[in-house]
Structure formats: C-alpha cells, structure tokens
Design an enzyme around this catalytic site. Structure first.
Site, PDB file in Angstrom:
ATOM      1  N   GLU A  95      13.462 -24.748 -10.818  1.00 39.21           N
ATOM      2  CA  GLU A  95      13.136 -23.319 -10.781  1.00 39.21           C
ATOM      3  C   GLU A  95      14.337 -22.470 -11.238  1.00 39.21           C
ATOM      4  OE1 GLU A  95      10.654 -21.593 -10.810  1.00 39.21           O
ATOM      5  OE2 GLU A  95      11.260 -19.618 -10.113  1.00 39.21           O
TER       6      GLU A  95
ATOM      7  N   HIS B 121      20.800 -41.373 -16.739  1.00 33.76           N
ATOM      8  CA  HIS B 121      19.813 -42.032 -17.603  1.00 33.76           C
ATOM      9  C   HIS B 121      19.571 -41.245 -18.887  1.00 33.76           C
ATOM     10  CE1 HIS B 121      19.025 -44.932 -14.514  1.00 33.76           C
ATOM     11  NE2 HIS B 121      18.868 -43.962 -13.639  1.00 33.76           N
TER      12      HIS B 121
ATOM     13  N   ARG C  73       3.686   0.651  -7.492  1.00 27.33           N
ATOM     14  CA  ARG C  73       3.776  -0.399  -6.489  1.00 27.33           C
ATOM     15  C   ARG C  73       2.644  -1.404  -6.618  1.00 27.33           C
ATOM     16  NH1 ARG C  73       6.288   2.182  -1.628  1.00 27.33           N
ATOM     17  NH2 ARG C  73       4.956   0.902  -0.331  1.00 27.33           N
TER      18      ARG C  73
ATOM     19  N   LYS D 178      14.044 -19.908 -14.353  1.00 23.19           N
ATOM     20  CA  LYS D 178      14.314 -18.467 -14.273  1.00 23.19           C
ATOM     21  C   LYS D 178      15.254 -18.013 -15.378  1.00 23.19           C
ATOM     22  CE  LYS D 178      11.820 -16.946 -12.353  1.00 23.19           C
ATOM     23  NZ  LYS D 178      10.776 -17.500 -11.529  1.00 23.19           N
TER      24      LYS D 178
ATOM     25  N   LYS E  52       2.398 -11.627 -17.107  1.00 23.43           N
ATOM     26  CA  LYS E  52       2.430 -11.807 -15.651  1.00 23.43           C
ATOM     27  C   LYS E  52       1.275 -12.677 -15.183  1.00 23.43           C
ATOM     28  CE  LYS E  52       3.965 -11.148 -11.541  1.00 23.43           C
ATOM     29  NZ  LYS E  52       5.093 -12.061 -11.245  1.00 23.43           N
TER      30      LYS E  52
ATOM     31  N   GLU F   1      13.584 -17.997 -18.738  1.00 23.04           N
ATOM     32  CA  GLU F   1      12.570 -16.955 -18.823  1.00 23.04           C
ATOM     33  C   GLU F   1      13.180 -15.563 -19.055  1.00 23.04           C
ATOM     34  OE1 GLU F   1      10.606 -16.903 -15.049  1.00 23.04           O
ATOM     35  OE2 GLU F   1       8.699 -16.273 -15.870  1.00 23.04           O
TER      36      GLU F   1
ATOM     37  N   TRP G  84      -3.424  -2.280  -1.347  1.00 26.76           N
ATOM     38  CA  TRP G  84      -3.218  -3.574  -1.966  1.00 26.76           C
ATOM     39  C   TRP G  84      -3.659  -4.562  -0.903  1.00 26.76           C
ATOM     40  CZ3 TRP G  84      -0.511  -8.225  -2.306  1.00 26.76           C
ATOM     41  CH2 TRP G  84      -0.518  -8.797  -3.575  1.00 26.76           C
TER      42      TRP G  84
ATOM     43  N   CYS H 141       0.831  -1.195   0.000  1.00 25.27           N
ATOM     44  CA  CYS H 141       0.000   0.000   0.000  1.00 25.27           C
ATOM     45  C   CYS H 141       0.872   1.254   0.000  1.00 25.27           C
ATOM     46  CB  CYS H 141      -0.860   0.021   1.251  1.00 25.27           C
ATOM     47  SG  CYS H 141      -1.743  -1.503   1.521  1.00 25.27           S
TER      48      CYS H 141
ATOM     49  N   ASN I   4      -0.422   1.585   6.365  1.00 22.43           N
ATOM     50  CA  ASN I   4       0.324   0.530   5.657  1.00 22.43           C
ATOM     51  C   ASN I   4       0.795  -0.452   6.709  1.00 22.43           C
ATOM     52  OD1 ASN I   4       0.166   1.918   3.327  1.00 22.43           O
ATOM     53  ND2 ASN I   4       2.363   2.227   3.058  1.00 22.43           N
ATOM     54  N   GLY I   5       0.764  -1.737   6.426  1.00 20.01           N
ATOM     55  CA  GLY I   5       1.276  -2.721   7.382  1.00 20.01           C
ATOM     56  C   GLY I   5       0.201  -3.723   7.759  1.00 20.01           C
TER      57      GLY I   5
HETATM   58  C1  F6R Z   1       7.618 -17.762 -13.678  1.00 16.96           C
HETATM   59  C2  F6R Z   1       6.296 -17.312 -13.774  1.00 16.96           C
HETATM   60  C3  F6R Z   1       5.227 -18.239 -14.301  1.00 16.96           C
HETATM   61  C4  F6R Z   1       4.116 -18.299 -13.262  1.00 16.96           C
HETATM   62  C5  F6R Z   1       2.911 -19.079 -13.779  1.00 16.96           C
HETATM   63  C6  F6R Z   1       1.817 -19.207 -12.714  1.00 16.96           C
HETATM   64  O1  F6R Z   1       8.481 -16.836 -13.152  1.00 16.96           O
HETATM   65  O2  F6R Z   1       6.039 -16.218 -13.395  1.00 16.96           O
HETATM   66  O3  F6R Z   1       5.717 -19.503 -14.578  1.00 16.96           O
HETATM   67  O4  F6R Z   1       4.635 -18.884 -12.111  1.00 16.96           O
HETATM   68  O5  F6R Z   1       2.383 -18.459 -14.913  1.00 16.96           O
HETATM   69  O6  F6R Z   1       1.363 -17.955 -12.301  1.00 16.96           O
HETATM   70  P1  F6R Z   1       0.514 -17.781 -10.960  1.00 16.96           P
HETATM   71  O7  F6R Z   1       1.402 -18.091  -9.807  1.00 16.96           O
HETATM   72  O8  F6R Z   1       0.074 -16.356 -10.993  1.00 16.96           O
HETATM   73  O9  F6R Z   1      -0.630 -18.741 -11.063  1.00 16.96           O
END
Ligand code: F6R
Length: 600
Positions: free
Chosen positions: A473, A496, A27, A477, A595, A480, A72, A2, A98-99
């Site tokens: 992961e 294998h 933010r 990353k 996103k 990506e 938020w 927030c 905020n908090g």
């Molecule tokens: C990786 C990434 C995507 C999300 C995926 C699920 O960094 O951002 O692989 O993890 O699209 O997204 P949520 O968690 O929003 O369901």
C-alpha cells in the site's frame, strides 16, 4: 460527513440556508432537506440527490427561521424518508442531526412500546420522538431531558411549532458553532456555511445547549467570541491545501467512528449489528474469500493474516478483476466478503453478482451507504469513515482494516478465540485513534524526509507478515499521487529478484516494527545496506538500535502485531502525499485515475 445550517433573523431564511448548504457540498452528501418555519405555511422539503438537480424548481417559502441538512447516509439507506429534517409523531418537532446515536435501537424499541410511530430507518428519528416525549411547552427543556438518554455523538438543531421563534441546538462529539451576525444568528456544523454572513462565531463545547432567538441567544455558560481567519476557499478543505492531507489528518476521528459502539471490551467481542441477521450461518462457515480491488485489496490482505491467525478461518484474497475470469474452486461452506470504499467498483460488483448467482453467503465492508455492494450483499458492516473526496484512499483504508479486526473478533470469539485474547485485541483496537493522532504529529518531519528524497524516481517498500500489505500500500500510494515508480515486496522475497534493483539510486522503505519478524527484517535491511541502498525504517518507538543501520527512521507506537498496519500506513500516506505535492502533482486527482471505477 453530514452538514447542518440553521438561520433565525429578519430576512427570508430559505436563500440563506440554501447558500450555506451549498458551501457544505464539498463534504459529500447523498440527500438534503430544509424546514422553514412560517406560521401560515410551514415548509418541509427533502430530496435524494444533489441540490443542483432540483435548484431550478425550488419554491420560495417565506419564514425567517429555518434549518437545513446535507446527509451522508450512515444508518438507513439513501431515501427521502431517511433524509433530515426528521419529525415526531405529531409533525411538530423538526430536527437535523450530525453524528451517530449508538443506542438508537434500544431507544426506538422503547418508544414504539410507548406508542410512538416511526417513519424512517434513520437513528436520528429517535431524537424527535424523545423530545416529543419530554416536551412540556419549553423546547430547550425537552431537548435537555431527551439528550440525557442518548449515547453517541450529536450536533443537532431543533425547531418546534409549539414553542416557535427559536432554534435549540446542542452538541456532543460533533462540531457545531453559532454565527453571530447583524440582527441574525446562524448555526452550522462547519465555518464554511456561515463565513459569507459573519466571521464572529462561538464554538459550542460538548454537552452545551444553546437557544437562538430572533434578537438574542443564550448558552448555559458564557463563551468568548472568536474570529474565523480562513479564506472562503480554504474553509472547504478546513484550511488544508488538499483533500488528501485533510483526509489523512482526519483518521483519529474516522477510526473512532468505525469503532464507536462496536467494541465490547469486557466480553472481548465486537458488536456488528449489520451481521446479526446472518450470525447463525456465519458460525458454520469453514472458509472466507475476500474480494476487493486496489487499496481495498491491500486492506483485505491484512484481514487474511488476522482472520487466519486469530479466528482460525482459512482465508483467501482475490482481486475482482481476476476472480471474475478465473475458474475458482468454490467451497459451499465459504462466505464471500467484498471490500469497497465506494461500493461501486465494477470488477468487485461483477464478482459479487457471480457469487450471488451461486447462492453463497455474501458480506460487504463498504463506506458509501446504500451503494451497489451494500445493497447486493446479504449482510455487511459500514466502515463509517465519512466521504473520501481525494482519489487516493487513505482514511477509508485504515477504517477497512479496523473493520476487519472487528470481524476477526466477531468470528473468532464464536469459534475458538479465548476471552483474554478477545479482550486484548478489543483494548488495543480502542487505542488506535489516539495512537494515530500521535503519529500525525510527525507530519513536519515526514515532509522534510519527502524533501530529502524528492529526487529519487524509484523506491522499494518491504515488509513481512502483517507489514507486507502495508509495503504494497505504501508503494501504491506514492505511485498514485507522486508518479514515482515503487515496488511493494515481501522482505523474504527480495533475494529472489528485487535485490537486483538496489543501488544508491533506489532507496527502500522498510516497515520493521518490533514484532515476530523483526530479526528477519533486520537481515533484509542489512542485505540492502551492503549494496549501498538507502533505507528509511518505520520502527517501534524506543528502538534506538535501528538508527545505526537505517539512514532515516520514522517511529510508530507499540501495538499488537495485527494492528500495526493501521499505524504504519499513516507515515507512508504522509510520505506519498508530500512527495506528490513537492513534485507539483495534482494529488487529489491523479492523472488517468478515478475515485470510483465503475467500468471494467
Ligand atoms: C487507491 C485507490 C484505488 C481504489 C480501488 C478500489 O488509493 O483509491 O486503488 O482502492 O479503485 O476502490 P473501492 O474501494 O471504491 O472499491
């Protein structure tokens, strides 16, 4: 998170508050509100949505004192009632916050007994009623007395119609600064909100209360003036070149928020308010199915190891996109956990709707309050990691894993987990924000490592047991954000297949902390070395031997094996980030990705 802005001076407050609030939009927020004090016509305005949706029709209130907030949601859904400013019973006290008020439920119950009437579900509202209770004509005194009862974190700004011509502000574990302008004073949670009006600021310290009047201000003790050096555009990313780096660096704070008020160390237990409604049903479940996509699925895989090893609950992980089309055999005594940062991922939601139709228990582990997954599930836990702007998920991932550790405690201790084991997990979990902070100090070394390896176009990531999802992961990353081909592989599976790929052009990141599978990982590293593969090891501090084998070593502190992923992910996120940035990639918005994946 927030945002707060407040103004007191000789100019109309509203346009100044509006421009400050807009500077906080980066933010992320889901609703916003203003209060401008004018004796004739006090003005309160709250809306769900973005400022731009309403801006054309904004009124033009007069009044030279005001507070504003972008919310938020963390406690209570995204509704106008839950939006700040919040009010007391008599609509005389206006407050933005905020908090998190950790003991708000207890305080609220007490205040209701005393006759106070609440109009929202938001934790913040208790502050208004507490101040109302203690107010005897002097606002700062009322605030001071009220805050003595509060546990948690706050940055607040308060105006009272009964003690006008002042804004009282206070902070504890949530940033708040005063902007000292020409004939005007501002208060804000973030320098970017005041930077266009003044660069002279005073950062409040914890437990400080300040009183802002039109022509002067005072704090309980003297504080030096500081000058903000940031350029305006830098301020939005707190001086970081990208949101991804900012969010990686925020992890000590985001993890602390995830854990705040939820760890009962002496009872070796987790307090998860969102699961209380379903506690009895959960005690009887025989199996867990976790459904998630992408990075959230990797967090789920860590959860699978935790829940089976410590809560003794058979657990299976699936991705939303597979689950919705296969014909799984479902156990009527199972509960289904849906993990999603955004809470809007179409494949995860489709699986959730399917399970709901079958009448089985559904739980959500979600970041965005009031999102579809949060609304559709029977119960759940918010991870509270704050808005994640970069497409690549970083701080939400570590908070998802920490939440799964809390769930393991919550379910395990109701089954067979011993008190001492619960206490041990809780104690170690509590330490993670500090340990993560320590790892982040190695960012310059990890940047150098990314420089050294920036010409390689293929990477292998390997790990075993809890570190296998970490390897997945890590690979995810770097693919990506740096568009580098990477494989995330179980150490034991190398021979294998993937070993065939290894040569001097295909380096490996080996996650090999000192734990129950360390020796096995060493054998895997040896298999790679004899094939001329380069190795970057992620190892436990104090392990000097690994230097003889690996080409480069990144150290992480010792923790419980089940919590290692929270620590080991940090250098892998940094390595991916720097690799992407050095290759000139758009790390915050990787090509072809979004996103929130709201389509199938
Ligand atoms: C990786 C990434 C995507 C999300 C995926 C699920 O960094 O951002 O692989 O993890 O699209 O997204 P949520 O968690 O929003 O369901």
């Amino acid at each position: 998170m927030c945002g707060i802005v407040g103004y007191i001076g000789k100019k109309p407050a509203f346009p100044i508050l509006l421009s400050g609030l807009k500077r906080l939009e980066y933010r992320g927020y889901d609703s916003f509100g203003f209060f401008v004090f004018d004796e004739e016509k006090p003005f309160l305005f709250k809306k769900v949505g973005k400022i731009s949706q309403f801006e054309q029709n904004f009124p033009n209130p007069s009044g030279e004192i005001g507070i504003a907030h972008t919310r938020w949601a963390t406690t209570g859904e995204v509704t106008e009632a839950n939006t700040h400013p919040h009010l007391d019973c008599h609509k005389e006290i206006f407050l933005v916050h905020n908090g998190i008020i950790e003991n708000y439920q207890d305080l609220k119950a007490k205040l209701i007994q005393e006759g106070h009437k609440f109009t929202s579900e938001c934790d913040t509202e208790v502050l208004c009623h507490l101040i109302e209770k203690y107010f005897e004509g002097n606002l700062e005194e009322g605030v001071r007395k009220a805050l003595r009862e509060v546990k948690g974190a706050y940055g607040i700004a308060v105006i009272s119609k009964k003690d006008p011509e002042k804004i009282v502000v206070a902070r504890l574990s949530s940033p708040l600064l005063l902007g000292i302008g020409n004939d005007e004073l501002l208060v804000a949670s973030d320098p970017s909100a005041v930077i266009t009006r003044t660069r002279q600021v005073i950062n409040l310290d914890d437990n400080e209360i300040a009183v802002l009047k039109p022509d002067n201000f005072f704090i309980l003790k003297e504080k030096p003036l500081e000058t903000i050096e940031w350029k305006i555009e830098e301020a939005e990313k707190k001086g970081y070149p990208h949101f991804m780096l900012k969010e990686i660096m925020e992890q000590p704070e985001s993890l602390e928020n995830t854990l705040k008020g939820r760890l009962l160390i002496s009872e070796g237990m987790a307090k998860l308010g969102g699961l209380e409604v379903i506690r009895d049903k959960l005690r009887k479940i025989k199996r867990l199915n976790i459904i998630a996509c992408g990075t959230a699925r990797h967090a789920a895989l860590v959860g699978e190891y935790m829940l089976e090893e410590y809560a003794n609950i058979p657990t299976e992980v699936d991705s939303g996109s597979e689950f919705r089309y296969r014909k799984p055999v479902l156990d009527k005594d199972a509960a289904f956990v849906f993990i999603s940062q955004s809470g809007e991922t179409a494949d995860t939601l489709a699986a959730l709707k399917d399970i709901k139709q079958r009448g089985l228990i559904t739980l959500g582990i979600v970041n965005v309050i009031g999102s579809s997954v949060a609304r559709e599930t029977d119960a759940g836990v918010y991870i509270r990691s704050g808005p994640e702007i970069a497409v690549a998920s970083t701080k939400a991932t570590t908070s998802q894993i920490a939440t799964l550790a809390l769930l393991t405690l919550f379910l395990g201790r109701q089954k067979e987990m011993a008190l001492v084991m619960g206490q041990r997990i809780a104690r170690e979990l509590e330490k993670t924000p500090k340990l993560v902070k320590k790892i982040l100090e190695q960012a310059p070394q990890i940047k150098k490592l990314a420089e050294k390896y920036k010409t390689f176009n293929n990477f292998m990531y390997i790990g075993r047991k809890y570190d296998y999802p970490t390897a997945r992961e890590g690979a995810h990353k770097i693919k990506e954000v740096a568009y580098v081909h990477a494989e995330g592989c179980r150490g034991g599976e190398l021979k294998h297949c993937e070993l065939a790929l290894i040569n001097e052009d295909f380096p490996t990141v080996a996650i090999c902390p000192s734990n129950s599978v360390y020796e096995k990982m060493i054998s895997n590293i040896e298999e790679i070395k004899v094939r001329n593969g380069l190795v970057i090891a992620v190892a436990t501090e104090g392990n000097e031997d690994i230097k003889k084998l690996a080409d480069d070593v990144i150290y992480i502190p010792k923790t419980l094996e089940m919590l290692t992923p929270i620590l080991a992910l940090i250098p892998l996120q940094l390595f991916a980030y720097y690799s992407g940035a050095l290759r000139g990639c758009n790390v915050d918005k990787p090509r072809n990705l979004a996103k929130s994946v709201t389509v199938e």
